[in-house]
Design an enzyme around this catalytic site. Structure first.
Site, PDB file in Angstrom:
ATOM      1  N   SER A 135       0.842  -1.197   0.000  1.00 23.70           N
ATOM      2  CA  SER A 135       0.000   0.000   0.000  1.00 23.70           C
ATOM      3  C   SER A 135       0.875   1.244   0.000  1.00 23.70           C
ATOM      4  CB  SER A 135      -0.926   0.012   1.223  1.00 23.70           C
ATOM      5  OG  SER A 135      -0.163   0.046   2.421  1.00 23.70           O
ATOM      6  N   TYR A 137       0.195   5.878   0.095  1.00 26.87           N
ATOM      7  CA  TYR A 137      -0.546   6.883   0.842  1.00 26.87           C
ATOM      8  C   TYR A 137      -2.051   6.756   0.627  1.00 26.87           C
ATOM      9  CZ  TYR A 137       3.379   9.653   2.543  1.00 26.87           C
ATOM     10  OH  TYR A 137       4.477  10.078   3.238  1.00 26.87           O
ATOM     11  N   ALA A 140      -4.389   0.551  -1.709  1.00 28.58           N
ATOM     12  CA  ALA A 140      -3.874  -0.762  -1.310  1.00 28.58           C
ATOM     13  C   ALA A 140      -4.011  -1.702  -2.492  1.00 28.58           C
ATOM     14  CB  ALA A 140      -4.644  -1.300  -0.107  1.00 28.58           C
ATOM     15  N   LYS A 155      -6.891  -3.240  -6.970  1.00 30.20           N
ATOM     16  CA  LYS A 155      -6.424  -1.978  -6.397  1.00 30.20           C
ATOM     17  C   LYS A 155      -7.625  -1.166  -5.938  1.00 30.20           C
ATOM     18  CE  LYS A 155      -2.959   0.014  -8.404  1.00 30.20           C
ATOM     19  NZ  LYS A 155      -2.080   0.848  -9.288  1.00 30.20           N
ATOM     20  N   ASP A 267       5.526  11.574  -9.393  1.00 32.48           N
ATOM     21  CA  ASP A 267       5.998  10.709  -8.306  1.00 32.48           C
ATOM     22  C   ASP A 267       6.797   9.564  -8.932  1.00 32.48           C
ATOM     23  OD1 ASP A 267       6.441   9.629  -5.840  1.00 32.48           O
ATOM     24  OD2 ASP A 267       4.442   8.779  -5.605  1.00 32.48           O
TER      25      ASP A 267
END
Length: 481
Positions: A135, A137, A140, A155, A267
């Site tokens: 997981s 932020y 999961a 997901k 990210d």
């Protein structure tokens, strides 16, 4: 009673909006005239969106702020649809993702048009061997088996994750906080559907179900991959590490020229990628962006990284190539530096060093970087890297057909086999060169296995006393050993 009606109406509007949004994502032949209707629905949503839970008067300002965040994320998600036409499928504007009773009818329709049926809630309900994978932020990920053998990833929003816990603590509304977090998953699914590329994880389907007293929680059903473990990758053969870097560069080249425009991964970390049959694929797209930094001068175009910064050119009010350059430098600092040059064939090292240095200085774009990596692949795959090898092999070898050596292993690095020395070679001449460079080597066995480049896997041995008959295997033994 009046407040209850308002809440029910708000919930219905939001559900209808999300259903409409996913309907857009699942309709390849969506017609452009529907854009006006989509914008009208968005305006209606923004006018009617209310919190799903009652709040005290003192909390109205906080909930109003939360609703504004939800609207902003929904507007962003809408940017990634509708989709261009892909074939001659009839329009399916009326199909609703939220209408789960039509699942079987939709699967039958998919089959009639020659494509694989989309997985849905029936698949999620029938999943077995569900195991937690990891997981972040917001989300999961679980591994599950469908029909007993087909492995997929499930997901969903992590109710115990950082984003949900912090939001509920601040705003006190689990329903609205879920809505805020789930739009990130909506956006990711939209991008997976829109950006069709071998190095982007496949979206197999999705499902809406009630969960934890929250209506219509969404689950994405995707291709299953193995998380990247950089320490393990450093111990893998160069050919496999090169494949990862090439896969990444093919992905970044596509993102630079994507149908949405130049797209950057904000990210960008190894944990956002997985391996599927040796191919690198991006799995986390919720922080992807097509926004290009606005500017009035080059001073506004500072691209910052922990080790160094770059100043890019300001052109036509935007920082030129900033999305492409950000992706490239992240590829350099997270992947190329560690995986590309080490233990590479000697003849390829100058080219690989040039690739690493040029990406580290942002001298090239994705076009030129990919071209050089493809050139390295062509040299390696064709065996050209052996042409300048002037080494003469003084030792003679005996060729034994249909024979193998089951024992007498030794370890080498990097190897395809943990308890032995298994390497890939282009031909027998290269295998002899490897054997002569290893002090322990007295024989080698050509397996009937090959790598993704077509190179043959060879087991190097300390001797040949345990040689046995093995159909299809070819063994070479040093004479005088």
């Amino acid at each position: 009673m009046k407040r209850r009606k308002v809440v029910v109406a708000a919930g219905f509007c939001l559900s209808f909006f999300l259903g409409t949004l996913f309907n857009l994502l699942s309709v390849p032949a969506f017609e452009h005239q529907q854009l006006g209707k989509q914008q009208q629905q968005q305006q209606q949503l923004e006018a009617s969106l209310e919190p799903t839970t009652a709040a005290a008067t003192s909390g109205h300002a906080l909930l109003r702020s939360l609703r504004q965040q939800i609207r902003a994320r929904l507007r962003e998600a809408l940017r990634y649809g509708p989709f261009p036409e892909r074939g001659a499928r009839p329009p399916l504007e009326r199909r609703r993702l939220m209408d789960l009773q039509r699942a079987q009818e939709e699967e039958r329709e998919e089959r009639e048009h020659g494509s694989a049926p989309r997985l849905g809630c029936s698949s999620v309900d029938a999943a077995s061997d569900v195991r937690f994978v990891g997981s972040g932020y917001t989300k999961a990920v679980y591994r599950a088996a469908l029909n007993g053998s087909f492995a997929v990833a499930l997901k969903s929003v992590d109710f115990g994750g950082h984003d949900m816990e912090e939001c509920v603590r601040k705003y006190g509304s689990a329903g609205d906080c879920y809505r805020l977090a789930s739009v990130k998953l909506v956006k990711e699914m939209a991008l997976m559907e829109r950006l069709q590329h071998p190095n982007i994880l496949k979206l197999y389907g999705y499902c809406y179900q009630d969960s934890n007293d929250i209506k219509d929680t969404v689950t994405a059903i995707t291709e299953l991959g193995s998380p990247l473990e950089m320490i393990q990758l450093l111990q893998t053969p160069w050919e496999e590490r090169f494949r990862i870097c090439l896969s990444l560069m093919r992905l970044l080249h596509y993102l630079t020229h994507s149908p949405l425009g130049s797209l950057t991964l904000l990210d960008f970390r190894p944990r956002q990628f997985v391996l599927v049959d040796g191919e690198l694929k991006v799995t986390d797209l919720d922080d992807a962006s097509v926004e290009e930094t606005p500017c009035s001068s080059s001073a506004d175009c500072l691209l910052e990284f922990p080790a160094r910064n770059f100043t890019l050119l300001c052109s036509n009010g935007h920082c030129q190539g900033i999305n492409e350059k950000r992706n490239l430098y992240n590829a350099y600092r997270f992947f190329f530096t560690y995986l590309l040059p080490h233990s590479a064939p000697t003849a390829l090292r100058p080219l690989l060093d040039k690739i690493v240095n040029s990406t580290g200085e942002l001298l090239w774009g994705t076009d030129e970087t990919l071209a050089h990596l493809e050139k390295a692949l062509d040299i390696y795959r064709s065996g050209q890297y052996l042409m300048n090898d002037t080494q003469t092999h003084k030792t003679e070898y005996k060729r034994v057909v249909d024979a193998s050596i089951p024992g007498e292993n030794y370890r080498c690095w990097p190897s395809y086999q943990h308890d032995g020395c298994m390497l890939s070679v282009y031909d027998v001449r290269e295998a002899i060169g490897v054997c002569e460079s290893h002090v322990q080597c007295r024989a080698f066995v050509l397996s009937n296995q090959s790598t993704w480049t077509g190179h043959q896997l060879v087991l190097f041995k300390t001797g040949s006393t345990s040689m046995t008959s093995a159909k299809g295997k070819l063994t070479y033994v040093k004479l005088g050993s």
